[in-house]
Design an enzyme around this catalytic site. Structure first.
Site, short mmCIF file in Angstrom:
data_model
loop_
_atom_site.label_atom_id
_atom_site.label_comp_id
_atom_site.label_asym_id
_atom_site.label_seq_id
_atom_site.Cartn_x
_atom_site.Cartn_y
_atom_site.Cartn_z
CB CYS A 189 -0.95 0.00 1.19
SG CYS A 189 -2.00 -1.47 1.24
CG HIS A 322 -2.32 4.43 5.59
ND1 HIS A 322 -2.13 4.14 4.25
CD2 HIS A 322 -2.50 3.23 6.20
CE1 HIS A 322 -2.18 2.84 4.06
NE2 HIS A 322 -2.41 2.25 5.23
CD GLU A 333 -2.50 8.06 9.22
OE1 GLU A 333 -2.06 8.78 8.29
OE2 GLU A 333 -3.61 7.49 9.16
CE LYS A 354 -5.67 4.14 2.17
NZ LYS A 354 -4.78 5.31 2.37
CG HIS A 359 -6.56 0.84 1.20
ND1 HIS A 359 -5.56 1.29 0.37
CD2 HIS A 359 -5.93 0.36 2.31
CE1 HIS A 359 -4.39 1.09 0.95
NE2 HIS A 359 -4.59 0.53 2.12
CG PHE A 417 -0.20 -6.17 4.53
CD1 PHE A 417 -1.00 -5.41 5.35
CD2 PHE A 417 -0.70 -7.38 4.08
CE1 PHE A 417 -2.27 -5.84 5.72
CE2 PHE A 417 -1.96 -7.82 4.43
CZ PHE A 417 -2.75 -7.05 5.25
#
Length: 801
Positions: A189, A322, A333, A354, A359, A417
């Site tokens: 991502c 994010h 975050e 998002k 996403h 990830f």
């Protein structure tokens, strides 16, 4: 005409144009209008069927146009890959508005255009062409094929050619005739944010004057099954930062932009929308999927972005977050922003795009950068749609509604990830800031090597195999393979080993070897850059096939984290403690060489003290099906071709750091260059002009004359269609009479993403065994005409410098 690169560490980088396609429609303007209006485009899926998940929702793109560039017909294919389509559509808009043209070779110069070789591509994706693989699996099941020891045989389905991430990067290069550096980045991502960072370094190093940069991802069955398996999907549109948030929403799309050196854009009269002021990258080294709870790794990336921009925390009033909507990610975050900004965090606005389009995985960094840039232009903070109630675990201002906000600077966060973090800081044109002192010039040296390839478990065994001219291979359905004979996880503690797939075990084992050889313990100043041409296809097949045969409940949450291409880099960071900048390059058979170039740039820019640079690939059933289906590697055309499995790691360090540790380098990485033939997948310039430019540019950057080379370690692998052009290009270099031309892949097999590291390890060992100590050139090439060449020098001339 050959041109010597001109490095300029302080070169200002501007953005001249934007392009997008998302669930909000086609065009960056359409995206911005709907985002600033808080419009949510996350709805029940209409075009993508996800068997077993009838109520699936997402930011789906309905009835997208077809791109102008036809990448299917030259390959004899008919079924489009949506991730490629989206990238091309967004790129068409960005290139049309760039204010910079592309000059064909030999065309007269124009003030508003750059030669094709001064244009590059940096493309990021998480799943790239996985949708094409899913369709191939469905076709195999429909045809009644059964699962055997090699998994579900996909046969000779040529649509598998659309799966590798490098294909999309090369499609972009070919569509617009861009012949400079072409990079394919796959850090889940954070992919397109990393692609932007690498593009900045290409321009600053003088290897390009403009770069087409961005990312693309389509909605896929595997993404839905995967996020369902780890219980991360929400049944309603995501509500990032809200107390009642319960998961993320997936989306599809692409964002592309044109980055250029400021002086080039000004001279051409190109529009300047924003400036890239700084970026930061880091690894959590904490968990395969969950972020560090206090956001420690992410905070390092945010601080680095602000510091390299020459700004203070209070200069950043807005961050496009994010903001996935999962409980752990949003809290982590928020903690990261507080840790990075300190007291200034109380005044910052942190909102999530998002919440409206979902996403977009690897495309998120690029699309959210576009929103951030347009927010700067209009001094308007976009909202977090659907926000309900403040969660004390988050606690920052999420902008429940759009509002005006005076700002000249804004940042964008992307985390992934495997613990890959990125933050980019943008400014309005002409933003005042403190000039950051350039990092002192320093050599990049090699201090350690790790090897596990075919039957060789260390550098000495590799040398023995090379000098004996043998590597054990076995036949496999028309191919010849050299598999790793040792257990790659034998020395990995059982608890850590259980989390890793074979690719991760290979990378961890050789990285540990390289650290031990250099006498170094990894820390926050040590980065990880991996090059892999095939990636985790065995984990992808092990995760996806059971869901096709048995439904979504068969999706394994233990396997899913290893389906991202950067899982191996994350495993290295977690197992060994290397928490500096991390990235994964997926440039096919040139992936290892591209990784070495990226690691070189990070070290020269002072982003790390050392970088573990690994090339690694495993021979999975899906990958072997693709090689057979391509038709290039079997029969008479491929009778000299062999595939090898394995991993080779080079530990690179800044020379000053190595000297402080009292370590004697074993080589100097003196320079590199990347070029493209811009002809598309599986097509090379038959005259080898692209690889010739890569070699000449690498030699120029290293300050080495062709006549001084003791060897050119070639990329030849027994494929006449690609070996011939490289040979003709080498003939034109003007080498000395005694310059050798070793062909290690012809002897040991082609290790795909590890090819460049393989040749480098052999070249260094040759010096250690008393061979000619002259500088050497190493070539790496993809099968779509992307070429990276680099120069190694013996360290004797610089040990006492």
């Amino acid at each position: 005409m050959h041109e010597t690169p001109h490095p300029a560490p302080q070169r200002r980088i501007v953005i001249t144009s934007l392009g997008a396609i998302t669930a909000h429609g086609v065009g960056a303007a359409e995206l911005w209008q709907r985002v600033r209006g808080g419009e949510v485009a996350i709805r029940p899926l209409r075009e993508l069927a996800v068997p077993g998940l009838a109520g699936a929702i997402g930011g789906e793109i309905l009835d997208p146009p077809r791109p102008k560039y036809d990448y299917l017909a030259p390959l004899g294919l008919t079924d489009p890959e949506p991730a490629v389509d989206y990238a091309l559509i967004a790129a068409e808009e960005a290139m049309a508005g760039a204010g910079l043209g592309v000059l064909e070779d030999g065309a007269p110069p124009r003030p508003d255009a750059l030669p094709a070789h001064r244009w590059g591509v940096a493309f990021g994706s998480c799943n790239s062409g996985i949708r094409s693989a899913e369709k191939a699996v469905r076709r195999a099941v429909a045809a009644g094929r059964s699962v055997d020891a090699d998994g579900l045989g996909l046969g000779d389905d040529r649509h598998l050619l659309l799966v590798p991430p490098q294909f999309c990067a090369e499609a972009l290069s070919a569509a617009f005739g861009l012949k400079g550096p072409v990079l394919s980045v796959n850090t889940a991502c954070a992919s397109s944010a990393h692609a932007l960072a690498h593009a900045v370094e290409q321009i600053r190093a003088g290897r390009a004057d403009a770069m087409l940069v961005g990312g693309s991802d389509a909605l896929t069955e595997m993404a839905y099954y995967g996020f369902t398996s780890v219980e991360s999907l929400s049944a309603r549109p995501a509500r990032p930062y809200s107390r009642d948030r319960d998961g993320l929403s997936l989306g599809a799309g692409a964002g592309m932009m044109v980055l250029a050196a400021a002086e080039v854009a000004l001279a051409a009269g190109a529009p300047i929308i924003a400036e890239v002021l700084g970026y930061g990258m880091s690894a959590d080294g904490y968990h395969a999927t969950a972020p560090h709870p206090q956001g420690a790794g992410a905070a390092r990336a945010i601080r680095q972005a602000i510091d390299t921009a020459g700004l203070a925390p209070e200069d950043v009033p807005y961050i496009n977050g994010h903001g996935t909507g999962t409980p752990k990610n949003d809290a982590a975050e928020s903690n990261a922003v507080r840790a990075a900004l300190g007291e200034a965090a109380a005044a910052v606005v942190l909102s999530s795009t998002k919440s409206m389009i979902g996403h977009l995985l690897g495309a998120a960094g690029a699309v959210e950068a576009i929103v951030t840039i347009l927010a700067l232009r209009d001094e308007m903070v976009p909202p977090t749609a659907g926000f309900t109630e403040t969660d004390p675990a988050c606690g920052l201002d999420p902008a429940p509604a759009a509002r005006a906000l005076p700002m000249r600077v804004a940042a964008s966060n992307n985390f992934a990830f495997a613990g890959a973090n990125a933050c980019v800081v943008y400014g309005r044109p002409g933003t005042a800031r403190t000039e950051v002192d350039p990092v002192a010039a320093d050599e990049v040296v090699v201090t350690g090597i790790g090897v596990l390839i075919g039957g060789a478990s260390d550098a000495d065994q590799l040398w023995d195999a090379w000098t004996c001219g043998t590597m054990t291979t076995v036949p496999h359905k028309g191919l010849r393979l050299a598999r790793v004979s040792a257990d790659p996880g034998a020395d990995i503690p059982a608890k850590a080993r259980r989390r890793m797939d074979r690719l991760g075990q290979l990378a961890v084992t050789t990285s540990r070897q390289a650290l031990a050889a250099a006498g170094l313990t990894a820390h926050e100043g040590v980065g990880v850059v991996v090059g892999t041409g095939i990636g985790p296809m065995s984990s992808i097949s092990r995760f996806f096939e059971p869901t096709v045969l048995g439904g979504p409940a068969q999706g394994s949450p233990a396997i899913f984290p290893n389906t991202v291409f950067n899982a191996a880099a994350g495993q290295v960071a977690m197992a060994l403690g290397a928490k500096g900048p991390t990235s994964t390059l997926t440039s096919g058979h040139a992936a290892g060489a591209a990784a070495l170039g990226t690691a070189f740039d990070l070290l020269r820019a002072g982003r790390a003290d050392a970088v573990l640079c690994t090339g690694a690939d495993e021979l999975s059933p899906y990958a072997l099906d693709a090689y057979r289906g391509a038709g290039l590697f079997t029969g008479r055309h491929g009778r000299g071709f062999r595939l090898a499995e394995g991993s080779v790691t080079l530990l690179l360090e800044r020379a000053s750091v190595a000297r402080q540790r009292g370590v004697t380098p074993i080589a100097v990485l003196a320079g590199y260059a990347t070029t493209s033939d811009a002809l598309g997948i599986a097509r090379w310039d038959p005259r080898g002009r692209g690889v010739e430019r890569a070699m000449r540019d690498a030699l120029a950057e290293a300050g080495v004359s062709p006549v001084d080379l003791s060897a050119v370690w070639t990329a030849a692998a027994g494929l006449p269609v690609v070996d011939g052009p490289e040979r003709r290009a080498i003939d034109r270099l003007g080498l000395g009479a005694n310059c050798a031309r070793p062909e290690p892949k012809r002897v040991l097999g082609d290790p795909i993403g590890a090819g460049a590291q393989l040749a480098a390890a052999l070249a260094i060992t040759a010096w250690q065994r008393g061979g000619d100590r002259g500088p050497v050139l190493v070539n790496g090439s993809s099968l779509g005409g992307t070429h990276t060449s680099f120069v190694l020098r013996h360290p004797a001339a610089v040990i006492h410098s």
